[in-house]
Design an enzyme around this catalytic site. Structure first.
Site, mmCIF file in Angstrom:
data_model
loop_
_atom_site.group_PDB
_atom_site.id
_atom_site.type_symbol
_atom_site.label_atom_id
_atom_site.label_comp_id
_atom_site.label_asym_id
_atom_site.label_seq_id
_atom_site.Cartn_x
_atom_site.Cartn_y
_atom_site.Cartn_z
ATOM 1 N N HIS A 1 7.969 -26.507 0.910
ATOM 2 C CA HIS A 1 7.179 -27.508 0.196
ATOM 3 C C HIS A 1 6.143 -26.852 -0.707
ATOM 4 O O HIS A 1 5.144 -27.457 -1.054
ATOM 5 C CB HIS A 1 6.493 -28.436 1.193
ATOM 6 C CG HIS A 1 7.466 -29.207 2.025
ATOM 7 N ND1 HIS A 1 7.790 -30.509 1.783
ATOM 8 C CD2 HIS A 1 8.225 -28.828 3.091
ATOM 9 C CE1 HIS A 1 8.695 -30.921 2.669
ATOM 10 N NE2 HIS A 1 8.966 -29.915 3.471
ATOM 11 N N LYS B 1 -14.400 2.626 -2.658
ATOM 12 C CA LYS B 1 -15.284 3.002 -1.548
ATOM 13 C C LYS B 1 -16.492 3.791 -2.056
ATOM 14 O O LYS B 1 -17.618 3.596 -1.614
ATOM 15 C CB LYS B 1 -14.517 3.848 -0.518
ATOM 16 C CG LYS B 1 -13.521 3.033 0.303
ATOM 17 C CD LYS B 1 -12.864 3.878 1.390
ATOM 18 C CE LYS B 1 -11.688 3.140 2.011
ATOM 19 N NZ LYS B 1 -10.894 3.982 2.913
ATOM 20 N N GLU C 1 0.816 -1.210 0.000
ATOM 21 C CA GLU C 1 0.000 0.000 0.000
ATOM 22 C C GLU C 1 0.858 1.272 0.000
ATOM 23 O O GLU C 1 0.426 2.311 -0.489
ATOM 24 C CB GLU C 1 -0.940 -0.010 1.220
ATOM 25 C CG GLU C 1 -2.184 0.840 1.027
ATOM 26 C CD GLU C 1 -3.233 0.620 2.110
ATOM 27 O OE1 GLU C 1 -2.916 -0.017 3.132
ATOM 28 O OE2 GLU C 1 -4.377 1.092 1.934
#
Lengths: 402, 402
Positions: free
Chosen positions: A275, A391, A249
């Site tokens: 792994h 938003k 960010e």
């Protein structure tokens, strides 16, 4: 003649350092390690509840979770900390399932004060338990609407300074208040961060090292656009998440020449991700740097007992080995196999151990590194314009019900 | 004249599909959805213990964890499932803290049979509780050393076929056995996977869609070297981890022309990572594709109650909204804001709901997509040569104690 937006020049170490010195006047996180945390310790003393539920999201929870997750099994904590941070209804219900809400303090954290996830969950909590100044405290900016709410209800509130961004706020009330309440030593936290602060601002060698790292990451950003943090302890899982927010960010921005910048953070855990992700690092495209984080001292002596398992005798060389030695040898083997291929930039950070100062020092160093990279990239590390449009769209969808 | 390693030609859809048809003869995972899972259901019926502890790492746990995490709060499960998968001593101790080991069935899973983490932890367990055929079962290859151990102790064992790789093994004994024991409906799991199997192998449209996606990801791999999966439910956190292993370890390879290949997987969770990684996606360098995963039906009607909070009235438009609606609108808003910037490749997968067939279909589709990408890249999706060197180095360090 006038000029606007020169192409980015190569900048000297001294200039970068001076830029940071100037920035310190404006950006609040730099000086957080130097504060007196008495107000949090005072408040913590008076908390009687056994469960602490933080309601918040992103910068309001990730740093606190990182420290809590790192330390909770190594310290004698008297209270339990929970985080309500998503609108996933199954997540909300399952987290609250085992919490006695009548023995809970709620800490509502939102810098802006109007974070939709936080307020939604807070409203929901009201339908489960009566909320008042005895079981709720607020952390927000001094003039936010959440502060208005707290004042109207005679509720205690703590301030997030305007010039401390969410993802840089772990050493403000955001992190210190809940951590002090559950029994983490916040003096030691600040001590760890302060050590790095002083090394950086007073010791030439340390700032050179960190500036060199930032310079490398930025100068090679087009070859190596992915920065992997490979943490060799499951206790660092929260740190990894916090790092991803901080790095992603802060550095994903348009620079002063209108060019998109960004370094992509990845956090993985050793030995589990040997792994999984290691194959991609070793044999895949050379687009990654790797920082291995080791824990010097787990303060734990759990051992592999010399049990004989028929057929599996070839593995008896692990008998009597401490797990903490094994995991650190696994880290060393990974480092060696990365170094052996010769073309993957890799550095190693070894932190002292399972204590407050170690995790705080690591986090503060990463905050400084982020600020330095942003300076080299000519971007603002502290805003997040790219998330605002979403938003607005959400609000419209909800109000118009589309 | 002879030739070795032509430069990779553009390959037609039909050729790719034929390659997959051929590969089906050799690679075992393709046909797993078609099996009869009675042996697992039979065994599950006889398990009396309340706690099930899987000892394994990587491909031996990630798929099982993904499905368990997705479903555990939506199903009435009678047993609890735990995973011991790392050598971090604090992790081992903290996970066992609340488990009654005398009421526990241990499932030891290792394809090779000699995985160092798995055997270390298994030895440690021997020092805590007596292990015998009544509280332990083994999942491994038919001729492994772990199988020798099981046979020597009269212990039940289940086979992982040689031609089913760890990260493609979730629909073999590796996943089906523990999931059946805790009460997940494994018939429905296989049904979900089978649906995708049939669509792919019988329905031209579906395979075209999947082949198109794989082709795009591979053809644009140098522009978009990072593939983000943005899952809008915390229940998909395990799926994200499984995807990271599947994608990273399968596609991070050297191709037939000795050229490094690899697509970097990232898994993030909405709405939490809207407050973290989204800024980097929207404003950062254009090096990422995004796949948003939505859950159509949460089967959950938790609501935001119309509570009046003084000062926060501007947010009252969320009153009476179901959280499951809110999270899906948040996903839609994110998709819209990604689409609005016009140059981020983004697709959306909506899975049916919190049920076995939905998660299994999603996982099987991702396995097929991985195989397709590998075909386009001219690499072997099923080996992992890059992690072997680290294992050798570790063994040497431990034996010579250096």
């Amino acid at each position: 003649m006038h000029y606007r937006h020169n192409f980015n020049p190569t900048i000297s170490d001294e200039e970068i350092f001076d830029n940071i010195l100037d920035e310190q006047e404006l950006i609040g996180y730099y000086s957080l390690p130097l504060q007196d945390p008495s107000i949090y310790k005072e408040y913590a003393k008076g908390v009687k509840q056994k469960n602490i539920v933080v309601i918040g999201i992103g910068g309001s929870t990730l740093g606190t979770y990182a420290i809590y997750k790192y330390l909770k099994h190594s310290k004698e904590l008297t209270k339990k900390l929970y985080f309500l941070e998503t609108t996933d209804p199954i997540d909300i219900e399952s987290k609250l399932e085992n919490v006695d809400l009548n023995d809970t303090l709620f800490i509502v954290i939102s810098k802006s004060g109007t974070t939709i996830e936080t307020i939604s969950i807070f409203k929901y909590i009201h339908s489960l338990v009566s909320i008042d100044k005895n079981n709720c405290v607020v952390v927000t900016e001094h003039d936010s609407k959440l502060k208005t709410y707290a004042d109207a209800n005679g509720m205690k509130s703590f301030e997030i300074p305007k010039n401390v961004g969410g993802r840089f706020s772990v050493f403000s009330a955001v992190g210190l208040l809940p951590l002090a309440i559950v029994g983490i030593n916040i003096d030691d936290l600040l001590k760890g961060a302060k050590m790095v602060h002083q090394s950086f601002f007073n010791k030439r060698n340390f700032y050179k090292r960190l500036i060199n790292k930032a310079r490398f990451l930025v100068e090679y950003k087009n070859s190596f656009n992915v920065n992997v943090v490979f943490s060799y302890s499951s206790r660092l899982e929260g740190f990894n998440k916090w790092y991803i927010q901080l790095w992603g960010e802060s550095l994903g921005k348009v620079d002063i020449n209108s060019t998109r910048q960004g370094l992509t953070p990845i956090g993985i855990i050793g030995p589990i991700d040997q792994h999984s992700f290691l194959q991609l690092i070793i044999e895949g495209k050379r687009d990654k740097t790797v920082t291995v984080i080791k824990v010097e001292n787990f303060y734990n002596h759990l051992k592999i007992p010399p049990v004989k398992l028929e057929g599996l005798e070839e593995l008896d060389y692990i008998d009597n080995l401490e797990f903490s030695k094994l995991i650190n040898k696994q880290a060393d083997a990974t480092i060696e196999s990365i170094n052996n291929v010769n073309d993957i930039p890799c550095d190693v950070i070894t932190i002292d151990g399972m204590c407050e100062s170690a995790i705080a020092a690591l986090m503060y160093e990463y905050e400084l590194l982020t600020s330095l990279c942003a300076k080299f990239m000519y971007i603002d590390a502290y805003n997040q314009p790219g998330v605002e449009s979403g938003k607005k769209i959400l609000k419209e969808k909800l109000i118009k019900n589309i």
